[in-house]
Design an enzyme around this catalytic site. Structure first.
Site, PDB file in Angstrom:
ATOM      1  CB  SER A  95      -0.911   0.005   1.229  1.00  0.00           C
ATOM      2  OG  SER A  95      -1.817  -1.059   1.181  1.00  0.00           O
ATOM      3  CE  LYS A 169      -5.333  -1.465   1.757  1.00  0.00           C
ATOM      4  NZ  LYS A 169      -4.078  -2.202   1.813  1.00  0.00           N
ATOM      5  CE  LYS A 237       1.368   2.750   4.224  1.00  0.00           C
ATOM      6  NZ  LYS A 237       1.704   1.516   3.501  1.00  0.00           N
TER       7      LYS A 237
END
Length: 296
Positions: A95, A169, A237
């Protein structure tokens, strides 16, 4: 069967490798912490000492690394790009920021290699069961040609050109984070109002509030088991990357920003490796005025 190299065999990478091995693919693995790769030798994986060694002769190269900087380092600073076999395809299931994915795709295209950004959702449970949601960005023909490789891992959807997988995502992680926050707040409200958290969760199953978050992370909250799973530092993140994309596209996302602030404070307090369902602990601390205790 296509020869596969898999770079990054941590919480998600290891069960994905086992799925590929069980499907009959020959897989060579590498990990920064060598013991995590070595553990897969018992399952039939070949262990390489470097990422460049791992990709030599591989037709498909998976990366499952912590962030975009780690992916860039492995691909372009550790000799992987130079060691790739002709016509090899790189599938990045990490990711990372969409722009970084596009940059990687462009750099690899200049060298003659196809790149697919295909981050996944479903957590360790989905990786073990082969039920991951795979969001693939890149050339449609390339992705179609990889159907046999993706099949043991889960359900594949081609969502658009390079970088589109990472955009999807990030949107997925928005929903996950906000829903974790909503479930955690509901758990506190139920208990404060005199009801039982576990019975509350059972009662609303099958109703409009049903979700995988309620099932899995709600269960973690009831059991007070916050071993990762999905580490909170990685959830943060992703939320930081959402904020960057939102600013670049002129969007205001108030729910996402609120939960991002809570995860920022939770991680800053030393809980980066707690599962993201552990946000409950932070919200309990806010309401109790004293540190909540994590149960093992």
């Amino acid at each position: 069967m296509k020869r596969i190299a898999f770079l990054g065999t941590g919480l998600m990478g290891a069960p994905m490798v086992r799925r590929l091995l069980a499907a009959g693919f020959p897989v060579t693995v590498w990990n920064r912490a060598p013991e995590k790769a070595q553990a897969l030798s018992a399952d039939g994986a070949t262990v390489a000492e470097s990422p460049a060694e791992a990709v030599a002769g591989a037709e498909v190269v998976f990366t499952m690394l912590s962030d975009g900087h780690a992916v860039r380092d492995v691909l372009f600073a550790r000799g992987v790009a130079e060691a790739l076999a002709p016509a090899a395809v790189i599938i990045d299931t990490s990711s990372i920021a969409p722009q970084m994915a596009r940059e990687h795709a462009g750099q690899l295209a200049e060298l003659g290699f196809a790149h697919v950004d295909s981050p996944v959702s479903g957590g360790v449970v989905g990786a073990e069961a082969g039920t991951l949601a795979l969001m693939a960005g890149g050339d449609a023909a390339v992705i179609e040609g990889l159907a046999d490789v993706f099949a043991p891992l889960g359900r594949l959807t081609h969502v658009g050109p390079a970088g589109a997988g990472q955009v999807c995502k990030l949107a997925n992680q928005q929903i996950v984070a906000v829903t974790i926050g909503a479930v955690a707040e509901a758990m506190m409200l139920v208990e404060a109002g005199g009801a039982d958290r576990a019975k509350f969760r059972d009662a609303i199953r099958g109703g409009f509030a049903e979700s995988r978050i309620l099932e899995l992370h709600g269960g973690r909250m009831v059991a007070r088991n916050f071993a990762p799973g999905g580490p909170s530092r990685l959830q943060l993140k992703d939320l930081d990357a959402v904020a960057v994309l939102a600013e670049a596209t002129g969007l205001t996302l108030p729910l996402t920003e609120t939960v991002r602030t809570e995860f920022t404070e939770f991680v800053a307090a030393g809980n980066g490796d707690a599962d993201h369902s552990g946000l409950l602990l932070h919200l309990e601390t806010m309401n109790a005025g004293a540190p909540a205790q994590e149960s093992k």
